[in-house]
Design a protein around this motif. Structure first.
Motif, PDB file in Angstrom:
ATOM      1  N   GLU A 133       0.827  -1.203   0.000  1.00 57.97           N
ATOM      2  CA  GLU A 133       0.000   0.000   0.000  1.00 57.97           C
ATOM      3  C   GLU A 133       0.867   1.261   0.000  1.00 57.97           C
ATOM      4  O   GLU A 133       2.029   1.243   0.413  1.00 57.97           O
ATOM      5  N   LYS A 134       0.254   2.352  -0.445  1.00 51.38           N
ATOM      6  CA  LYS A 134       0.903   3.652  -0.418  1.00 51.38           C
ATOM      7  C   LYS A 134       0.488   4.405   0.856  1.00 51.38           C
ATOM      8  O   LYS A 134      -0.663   4.313   1.283  1.00 51.38           O
ATOM      9  N   VAL A 135       1.446   5.141   1.436  1.00 49.59           N
ATOM     10  CA  VAL A 135       1.217   5.831   2.706  1.00 49.59           C
ATOM     11  C   VAL A 135       1.522   7.321   2.544  1.00 49.59           C
ATOM     12  O   VAL A 135       2.589   7.691   2.037  1.00 49.59           O
ATOM     13  N   LEU A 136       0.592   8.162   2.982  1.00 51.80           N
ATOM     14  CA  LEU A 136       0.783   9.613   3.013  1.00 51.80           C
ATOM     15  C   LEU A 136       1.192  10.014   4.429  1.00 51.80           C
ATOM     16  O   LEU A 136       0.503   9.675   5.401  1.00 51.80           O
ATOM     17  N   VAL A 137       2.311  10.713   4.555  1.00 45.51           N
ATOM     18  CA  VAL A 137       2.833  11.136   5.863  1.00 45.51           C
ATOM     19  C   VAL A 137       2.552  12.630   6.006  1.00 45.51           C
ATOM     20  O   VAL A 137       3.174  13.463   5.345  1.00 45.51           O
ATOM     21  N   VAL A 165     -12.280  14.680  14.447  1.00 44.71           N
ATOM     22  CA  VAL A 165     -13.346  13.675  14.416  1.00 44.71           C
ATOM     23  C   VAL A 165     -14.041  13.662  13.052  1.00 44.71           C
ATOM     24  O   VAL A 165     -14.200  12.609  12.414  1.00 44.71           O
ATOM     25  N   GLU A 166     -14.438  14.842  12.598  1.00 49.01           N
ATOM     26  CA  GLU A 166     -15.175  14.922  11.324  1.00 49.01           C
ATOM     27  C   GLU A 166     -14.271  14.553  10.142  1.00 49.01           C
ATOM     28  O   GLU A 166     -14.694  13.861   9.209  1.00 49.01           O
ATOM     29  N   GLN A 167     -13.021  15.003  10.172  1.00 52.69           N
ATOM     30  CA  GLN A 167     -12.113  14.729   9.057  1.00 52.69           C
ATOM     31  C   GLN A 167     -11.822  13.237   8.922  1.00 52.69           C
ATOM     32  O   GLN A 167     -11.761  12.700   7.807  1.00 52.69           O
ATOM     33  N   VAL A 168     -11.627  12.557  10.047  1.00 48.60           N
ATOM     34  CA  VAL A 168     -11.359  11.117   9.989  1.00 48.60           C
ATOM     35  C   VAL A 168     -12.593  10.365   9.486  1.00 48.60           C
ATOM     36  O   VAL A 168     -12.479   9.395   8.714  1.00 48.60           O
ATOM     37  N   ALA A 169     -13.777  10.810   9.884  1.00 45.24           N
ATOM     38  CA  ALA A 169     -15.007  10.192   9.371  1.00 45.24           C
ATOM     39  C   ALA A 169     -15.098  10.380   7.858  1.00 45.24           C
ATOM     40  O   ALA A 169     -15.487   9.454   7.119  1.00 45.24           O
ATOM     41  N   TYR A 170     -14.729  11.560   7.385  1.00 43.84           N
ATOM     42  CA  TYR A 170     -14.734  11.809   5.943  1.00 43.84           C
ATOM     43  C   TYR A 170     -13.724  10.900   5.231  1.00 43.84           C
ATOM     44  O   TYR A 170     -14.011  10.343   4.160  1.00 43.84           O
ATOM     45  N   ALA A 171     -12.546  10.744   5.832  1.00 41.79           N
ATOM     46  CA  ALA A 171     -11.526   9.874   5.238  1.00 41.79           C
ATOM     47  C   ALA A 171     -12.037   8.434   5.135  1.00 41.79           C
ATOM     48  O   ALA A 171     -11.816   7.756   4.115  1.00 41.79           O
ATOM     49  N   ALA A 213      -4.996  12.111  -0.873  1.00 36.82           N
ATOM     50  CA  ALA A 213      -4.682  10.708  -0.606  1.00 36.82           C
ATOM     51  C   ALA A 213      -5.606   9.781  -1.388  1.00 36.82           C
ATOM     52  O   ALA A 213      -5.150   8.857  -2.085  1.00 36.82           O
ATOM     53  N   ALA A 214      -6.907  10.016  -1.296  1.00 41.94           N
ATOM     54  CA  ALA A 214      -7.875   9.125  -1.932  1.00 41.94           C
ATOM     55  C   ALA A 214      -7.730   9.139  -3.461  1.00 41.94           C
ATOM     56  O   ALA A 214      -7.771   8.080  -4.106  1.00 41.94           O
ATOM     57  N   ASP A 215      -7.514  10.316  -4.038  1.00 37.52           N
ATOM     58  CA  ASP A 215      -7.441  10.441  -5.493  1.00 37.52           C
ATOM     59  C   ASP A 215      -6.158   9.848  -6.065  1.00 37.52           C
ATOM     60  O   ASP A 215      -6.087   9.571  -7.270  1.00 37.52           O
ATOM     61  N   ASN A 216      -5.158   9.665  -5.214  1.00 40.21           N
ATOM     62  CA  ASN A 216      -3.871   9.153  -5.697  1.00 40.21           C
ATOM     63  C   ASN A 216      -3.537   7.771  -5.158  1.00 40.21           C
ATOM     64  O   ASN A 216      -2.383   7.334  -5.212  1.00 40.21           O
ATOM     65  N   GLY A 217      -4.541   7.086  -4.627  1.00 42.32           N
ATOM     66  CA  GLY A 217      -4.362   5.693  -4.252  1.00 42.32           C
ATOM     67  C   GLY A 217      -3.626   5.447  -2.956  1.00 42.32           C
ATOM     68  O   GLY A 217      -3.044   4.369  -2.758  1.00 42.32           O
ATOM     69  N   PHE A 218      -3.638   6.416  -2.039  1.00 40.33           N
ATOM     70  CA  PHE A 218      -3.014   6.220  -0.722  1.00 40.33           C
ATOM     71  C   PHE A 218      -4.054   5.634   0.224  1.00 40.33           C
ATOM     72  O   PHE A 218      -5.082   6.260   0.493  1.00 40.33           O
TER      73      PHE A 218
END
Length: 579
Positions: free
Chosen positions: A83-87, A155-161, A137-142
């Motif tokens: 998998e690809k990881v975004l830091v 909280v909201e951002q992680v739910a969106y992710a 991240a989502a658009d580039n396959g991370f």
């Protein structure tokens, strides 16, 4: 104003003589050093021995941190599954060093093509985890984001992710809110349910613990982990976390890379040290705060913080030098901007009798650069020692930074003005705020009233915490050598301040140097012991009284002055007073 009233001398209570004697006898150290240890809660020979000899083997097991097992399992799965990881990290020094730390450790494991660093834009995305970062991240396959030095309230951002199929590991050190984000793992020693024994890690320190745990899980050698300690130490210094416990061990080893083992220092930091032109002698925590942190911070304040990450990750001296020069140029721009803005702010105060006599400083100018407001607030605080708020305009709103004096809670003061604010956050000493431009005059009035109602006269005099009263004859090179063993100094383990009484200046030695600094040789009025060099930054106004020859008291720290290969003990004067 009488010169001796410029600072408030607070004498720290003296420790139990029996404990001091026991440490003196057990460790063969000077009683003054033993007393300093007991004052700082280091009261047994075992604790003192551990303090004097920091050892990486003293570090707590990273798996004691809540969710660490889950974080390691998810990261190991990403490694195995390709998998690809975004830091992702915050745009300040702690966030930038955090990203560089994790990228440094993971790149040999994952490969360059499966890792990407991400620092949010200070002005278009703001602090923390943005939707833009998640979409990137989502658009580039991370499949996984590691968030560093931020995210504990996302909280909201992680739910969106999650809705976009992106997992999160959060590594933070700020206080959590009432609800934790529903991430795969939330690493934060300040979680109420986290049993990790040391609570004061920097954000980079939490990221380091994740790398430590991953390395142990994979059975990797420890050397690559130790290679991260220069970055961790810069984060500890810049984020003003306590230099105690685990932080002190990490910083002790990291500083060795700047001083004793400088061939091990990463090229980006070596290039930055050269550009910073720091004075001779060993670098300490304060050298990193004033020499390194502003340059790394400037990338986020004046442009793209990823340039600072690139500098810290540079593989060789040539690339490191190039990126460090770019970052240094950003810092020069930042300095020019903050000096210009500071002068404008001070001129506003000097030109307004109401502002001069106020209990607080609140200034607004629409074209000030947002990236230097905190620095300008601190500069104004240095000149007029009172709670300070500096505001500019951005995106149709007034936004700014607040700084406070010792003992006054500026966050509580802003809370009392919350009806006028769109948002605010921070802590006792520093905060940020946003409000409607039309509310600025009302906020100026209300903040001034809140401060005037709650600030005491004592708050307006800078405190100096004095550890002990010493005869000046005790300050020798041998004494400094023992004192030096207590380093690194910083919050939680401050450089001890001493006071000596009945001092005089050696005739014709006192003079003004630089821009308002006092240079002299000090001696005991009774001529006991040798004279010592001393310098007091910003204390030139004392010169006429000193030249009168009347004995005085002084408080100071002890340092080793190194110049052209010559070493000598020197006192750094903090204040002088006549009884």
């Amino acid at each position: 104003m009488h010169l001796s009233a410029t600072k408030r001398w607070n004498y720290i209570p003296q420790p139990d003589p029996a404990q001091v004697h026991a440490l003196t006898e057990a460790l063969f150290i000077a009683p003054e050093i033993a007393a300093l240890l007991v004052q700082r809660g280091i009261a047994t020979p075992e604790a003192a021995a551990a303090f004097f000899h920091p050892d990486l083997r003293q570090l707590p097991n990273p798996l004691l941190m809540r969710d660490m097992d889950r974080a390691v399992a998810r990261l190991a799965r990403a490694l195995e599954a390709g998998e690809k990881v975004l830091v992702l990290g915050d745009y300040d020094v702690d966030g930038i060093t955090s990203v560089a730390t994790v990228m440094s450790y993971l790149t040999p494991l994952f490969g360059v093509e499966r890792l990407r660093d991400y620092i949010p834009d200070r002005y278009t995305e703001g602090y923390g985890i943005s939707h833009k970062a998640i979409d990137t991240a989502a658009d580039n396959g991370f499949a996984l984001i590691i968030a560093l030095d931020c995210g504990i309230k996302a909280v909201e951002q992680v739910a969106y992710a999650t809705s976009r199929g992106v997992d999160f590991i959060i590594c933070d050190h700020h206080l959590p809110g009432d609800e934790l984000p529903a991430a795969v793992a939330v690493l934060d020693p300040k979680r109420a349910d986290c049993p990790y024994p040391y609570k004061e890690l920097s954000g980079c320190g939490v990221g380091f613990k994740l790398m430590q745990a991953l390395g142990e899980h994979l059975g990797l050698p420890k050397e690559p982990l130790h290679d991260l300690l220069d970055l961790v130490t810069v984060s500890i210094a810049a984020d003003i976390v306590p230099i105690t416990g685990e932080n002190r061990v990490l910083a002790s080893y990291g500083l060795r890379r700047f001083n004793e083992d400088d061939h091990l220092l990463r090229p980006g930091l070596a290039a930055l040290r050269e550009l910073a032109t720091l004075r001779e002698g060993a670098l300490g925590i304060s050298s990193l705060i004033f020499g390194f942190a502003p340059r790394i911070n400037a990338a986020g304040r004046m442009g793209d913080a990823r340039r600072a990450v690139a500098m810290l990750l540079a593989p060789d001296q040539q690339e490191a030098r190039y990126t460090a020069e770019v970052v240094d140029q950003m810092n020069q721009q930042r300095r020019g901007s903050d000096q210009h803005t500071t002068q404008e702010a001070l001129d506003m105060i000097a030109g307004d009798p109401v502002l001069q006599n106020a209990r607080a400083t609140v200034l607004y100018k629409a074209d000030w650069h947002q990236g230097v407001l905190g620095i300008v607030a601190s500069r104004c605080l240095d000149q007029y020692y009172r709670p300070t708020v500096i505001l500019t305009q951005r995106d149709g709103k007034a936004t700014g930074s607040a700084r406070s004096v010792a003992g006054f809670d500026v966050h509580t003061a802003l809370e009392a003005c919350s009806s006028l604010l769109d948002q605010f956050g921070g802590h006792r000493a520093a905060a940020g705020l946003t409000l409607k431009v039309e509310n600025v005059p009302a906020f100026q009035r209300q903040f001034e009233q809140v401060v005037a109602d709650t600030l005491t006269t004592e708050h307006l005099v800078r405190p100096v915490e004095i550890s002990a009263v010493l005869p000046i004859a005790r300050i020798t090179e041998e004494f400094f050598t023992e004192l030096h063993r207590m380093e690194p100094f910083g919050p939680g383990n401050p450089n001890p301040v001493f006071a000596s009484q009945r001092l005089i200046a050696v005739p014709h030695s006192a003079r003004v140097v630089g821009t308002g600094h006092l240079k002299l040789r000090l001696a005991a009025a009774d001529a006991q012991g040798p004279a010592l060099d001393a310098i007091g930054f910003g204390l030139a106004d004392y010169l006429p009284q000193i030249e009168e020859g009347k004995p005085f008291s002084a408080c100071y720290t002890v340092e080793m002055n190194e110049y052209r290969g010559q070493r000598s003990v020197q006192l750094r004067l903090l204040d002088v007073r006549w009884e």
